[in-house]
Design a protein around this motif. Structure first.
Motif, PDB file in Angstrom:
ATOM      1  N   ARG A 119       0.834  -1.211   0.000  1.00 50.69           N
ATOM      2  CA  ARG A 119       0.000   0.000   0.000  1.00 50.69           C
ATOM      3  C   ARG A 119       0.866   1.258   0.000  1.00 50.69           C
ATOM      4  O   ARG A 119       0.562   2.217  -0.719  1.00 50.69           O
ATOM      5  CB  ARG A 119      -0.943   0.007   1.198  1.00 50.69           C
ATOM      6  N   ARG A 120       1.933   1.255   0.789  1.00 53.84           N
ATOM      7  CA  ARG A 120       2.814   2.433   0.814  1.00 53.84           C
ATOM      8  C   ARG A 120       3.404   2.707  -0.564  1.00 53.84           C
ATOM      9  O   ARG A 120       3.492   3.864  -1.002  1.00 53.84           O
ATOM     10  CB  ARG A 120       3.932   2.246   1.838  1.00 53.84           C
ATOM     11  N   LYS A 121       3.836   1.670  -1.244  1.00 57.21           N
ATOM     12  CA  LYS A 121       4.414   1.847  -2.580  1.00 57.21           C
ATOM     13  C   LYS A 121       3.387   2.422  -3.545  1.00 57.21           C
ATOM     14  O   LYS A 121       3.675   3.395  -4.268  1.00 57.21           O
ATOM     15  CB  LYS A 121       4.929   0.504  -3.120  1.00 57.21           C
ATOM     16  N   ILE A 122       2.216   1.830  -3.568  1.00 53.96           N
ATOM     17  CA  ILE A 122       1.181   2.302  -4.500  1.00 53.96           C
ATOM     18  C   ILE A 122       0.810   3.744  -4.206  1.00 53.96           C
ATOM     19  O   ILE A 122       0.703   4.580  -5.119  1.00 53.96           O
ATOM     20  CB  ILE A 122      -0.065   1.398  -4.420  1.00 53.96           C
ATOM     21  N   THR A 123       0.647   4.078  -2.936  1.00 57.44           N
ATOM     22  CA  THR A 123       0.267   5.440  -2.552  1.00 57.44           C
ATOM     23  C   THR A 123       1.338   6.443  -2.951  1.00 57.44           C
ATOM     24  O   THR A 123       1.040   7.511  -3.510  1.00 57.44           O
ATOM     25  CB  THR A 123       0.013   5.507  -1.035  1.00 57.44           C
ATOM     26  N   ALA A 124       2.604   6.121  -2.672  1.00 55.71           N
ATOM     27  CA  ALA A 124       3.702   7.034  -2.991  1.00 55.71           C
ATOM     28  C   ALA A 124       3.841   7.242  -4.494  1.00 55.71           C
ATOM     29  O   ALA A 124       4.061   8.366  -4.970  1.00 55.71           O
ATOM     30  CB  ALA A 124       5.008   6.502  -2.403  1.00 55.71           C
ATOM     31  N   ILE A 125       3.709   6.170  -5.264  1.00 58.29           N
ATOM     32  CA  ILE A 125       3.848   6.282  -6.717  1.00 58.29           C
ATOM     33  C   ILE A 125       2.676   7.056  -7.309  1.00 58.29           C
ATOM     34  O   ILE A 125       2.857   7.914  -8.182  1.00 58.29           O
ATOM     35  CB  ILE A 125       3.967   4.881  -7.341  1.00 58.29           C
ATOM     36  N   ALA A 126       1.486   6.784  -6.838  1.00 53.88           N
ATOM     37  CA  ALA A 126       0.310   7.515  -7.326  1.00 53.88           C
ATOM     38  C   ALA A 126       0.445   9.001  -7.035  1.00 53.88           C
ATOM     39  O   ALA A 126       0.132   9.850  -7.887  1.00 53.88           O
ATOM     40  CB  ALA A 126      -0.958   6.954  -6.695  1.00 53.88           C
ATOM     41  N   GLN A 131      -1.904  11.148  -9.187  1.00 57.14           N
ATOM     42  CA  GLN A 131      -3.103  10.326  -9.284  1.00 57.14           C
ATOM     43  C   GLN A 131      -3.631   9.969  -7.901  1.00 57.14           C
ATOM     44  O   GLN A 131      -2.945  10.131  -6.889  1.00 57.14           O
ATOM     45  CB  GLN A 131      -2.802   9.017 -10.031  1.00 57.14           C
ATOM     46  N   ASP A 132      -4.831   9.424  -7.875  1.00 61.83           N
ATOM     47  CA  ASP A 132      -5.398   8.820  -6.683  1.00 61.83           C
ATOM     48  C   ASP A 132      -5.213   7.312  -6.822  1.00 61.83           C
ATOM     49  O   ASP A 132      -5.864   6.679  -7.652  1.00 61.83           O
ATOM     50  CB  ASP A 132      -6.882   9.168  -6.557  1.00 61.83           C
ATOM     51  N   GLY A 133      -4.348   6.752  -6.025  1.00 58.50           N
ATOM     52  CA  GLY A 133      -4.071   5.324  -6.138  1.00 58.50           C
ATOM     53  C   GLY A 133      -4.888   4.459  -5.210  1.00 58.50           C
ATOM     54  O   GLY A 133      -4.625   3.248  -5.099  1.00 58.50           O
ATOM     55  N   SER A 134      -5.900   5.041  -4.571  1.00 61.05           N
ATOM     56  CA  SER A 134      -6.651   4.282  -3.563  1.00 61.05           C
ATOM     57  C   SER A 134      -7.393   3.092  -4.160  1.00 61.05           C
ATOM     58  O   SER A 134      -7.540   2.051  -3.506  1.00 61.05           O
ATOM     59  CB  SER A 134      -7.619   5.193  -2.816  1.00 61.05           C
ATOM     60  N   GLY A 135      -7.878   3.219  -5.392  1.00 63.03           N
ATOM     61  CA  GLY A 135      -8.599   2.111  -6.005  1.00 63.03           C
ATOM     62  C   GLY A 135      -7.717   0.889  -6.169  1.00 63.03           C
ATOM     63  O   GLY A 135      -8.111  -0.230  -5.817  1.00 63.03           O
ATOM     64  N   LEU A 136      -6.518   1.093  -6.698  1.00 64.71           N
ATOM     65  CA  LEU A 136      -5.572  -0.013  -6.860  1.00 64.71           C
ATOM     66  C   LEU A 136      -5.144  -0.546  -5.502  1.00 64.71           C
ATOM     67  O   LEU A 136      -5.131  -1.766  -5.283  1.00 64.71           O
ATOM     68  CB  LEU A 136      -4.356   0.451  -7.664  1.00 64.71           C
ATOM     69  N   ALA A 137      -4.786   0.336  -4.588  1.00 62.66           N
ATOM     70  CA  ALA A 137      -4.332  -0.092  -3.270  1.00 62.66           C
ATOM     71  C   ALA A 137      -5.401  -0.884  -2.535  1.00 62.66           C
ATOM     72  O   ALA A 137      -5.120  -1.915  -1.917  1.00 62.66           O
ATOM     73  CB  ALA A 137      -3.897   1.120  -2.448  1.00 62.66           C
ATOM     74  N   ASP A 138      -6.633  -0.421  -2.605  1.00 64.12           N
ATOM     75  CA  ASP A 138      -7.726  -1.108  -1.913  1.00 64.12           C
ATOM     76  C   ASP A 138      -7.996  -2.479  -2.526  1.00 64.12           C
ATOM     77  O   ASP A 138      -8.295  -3.443  -1.805  1.00 64.12           O
ATOM     78  CB  ASP A 138      -9.006  -0.265  -1.955  1.00 64.12           C
ATOM     79  N   ALA A 139      -7.898  -2.583  -3.841  1.00 61.79           N
ATOM     80  CA  ALA A 139      -8.147  -3.864  -4.498  1.00 61.79           C
ATOM     81  C   ALA A 139      -7.088  -4.891  -4.115  1.00 61.79           C
ATOM     82  O   ALA A 139      -7.408  -6.057  -3.816  1.00 61.79           O
ATOM     83  CB  ALA A 139      -8.179  -3.676  -6.013  1.00 61.79           C
TER      84      ALA A 139
END
Length: 288
Positions: A119-126, A131-139
């Motif tokens: 989750r940290r990686k996805i959030t930081a990259i988004a 971007q809002d990376g919450s959709g990918l992170a949540d999935a």
């Protein structure tokens, strides 16, 4: 002296242009970083990757900037990037210092293993991509969580993660590695706990640990000569895993990147370690 020389080099390099609102030239360094950028839909803007970026297939067709731990700053800056997305494992530190001194648009992405690290990686990259990376992170988090209870109910298998067995004593994982975290996540018990990182394992030490299964990366298994080659190694031939020929392998970056594919890799390895387990099927995600 080397640091001063490298920082002096920064003064001779052209300053990277400021990051624009629309990123069109992204360089990614680190397998999980590259996977995540593509999973977020920004793969078309990636112009170069490092040699550890093996997924998706489109990434392998891009120009390479070398190995993530031995980057050449002048080569990166010559690509005229809008954004340099680097795993915080990238280096050497002098090269990162040169990039910063030259005004390159650097974003360092925290590495790590486990669900929280993904989750940290996805959030930081988004965030770096705007971007809002919450959709990918949540999935990804939901897929991971779906496996928690079924895997917790399994009897842990005594496992040995072998990084390399092609030459001499096998190099195995101790504590605080991605491999160690992976074993814990798939219902396995790492039978090497007295050291951190990777070290060679003697035959005496291996026999004492009595691993039931050996886990490897596919390319390391092939380099060692397949299952027969691995089990010929003196340190591994004396184990229960050798008696039952239990050697399990998956593609290395799939297992150990802890990026968007982490939950599916967790399920796949758990299923191989526990073939009789009733593990839930995970959704077919486009980034997997």
């Amino acid at each position: 002296m080397q640091r001063r020389a490298l920082l002096g080099l920064a003064a001779t390099l052209p300053l990277a242009r400021p990051a624009r609102a629309e990123l069109s030239r992204i360089v990614t360094v680190g397998g999980a970083v590259t996977e995540t950028v593509f999973a977020l839909g920004a793969g078309a803007q990636v112009v170069a990757v490092d040699s550890t970026s093996l997924f998706p297939a489109a990434a392998r067709a891009l120009p390479q900037v070398g190995y993530l731990r031995s980057l050449a700053p002048e080569g990166l800056i010559s690509l005229d990037p809008d954004l340099l997305l680097l795993s915080d494992e990238a280096g050497p530190p002098q090269s990162i210092a040169v990039l910063r001194a030259a005004g390159a648009p650097v974003a360092m992405i925290p590495d790590g293993a486990g669900a929280a690290a993904v989750r940290r990686k996805i959030t930081a990259i988004a965030q770096a991509l705007g971007q809002d990376g919450s959709g990918l992170a949540d999935a990804v988090a939901a897929d991971w969580a779906a496996l928690d209870a079924p895997i917790a109910a399994l009897r842990p298998a005594r496992a040995l993660f072998v990084l390399s067995a092609a030459r001499g004593a096998p190099l195995v994982s101790g504590r605080n590695t991605h491999a160690d975290a992976l074993l814990a996540a798939v219902g396995a018990e790492n039978c090497v706990t007295e050291f951190q990182g990777y070290r060679p394992l003697s035959a005496e030490s291996s026999a004492q640990r009595a691993p039931e299964v050996i886990v490897m990366m596919e390319h390391a298994l092939a380099e060692a000569g397949g299952i027969d080659g691995v089990l010929r190694a003196t340190a591994l031939s004396v184990t229960p895993a050798a008696a039952t020929r239990r050697v399990v392998a998956l593609e290395g970056s799939y297992m150990l990147n802890f990026g968007p594919r982490a939950a599916h890799a967790r399920r796949d390895l758990a299923a191989r370690l526990h073939p009789a387990a009733n593990l839930p099927a995970l959704p077919a995600r486009p980034w997997v």
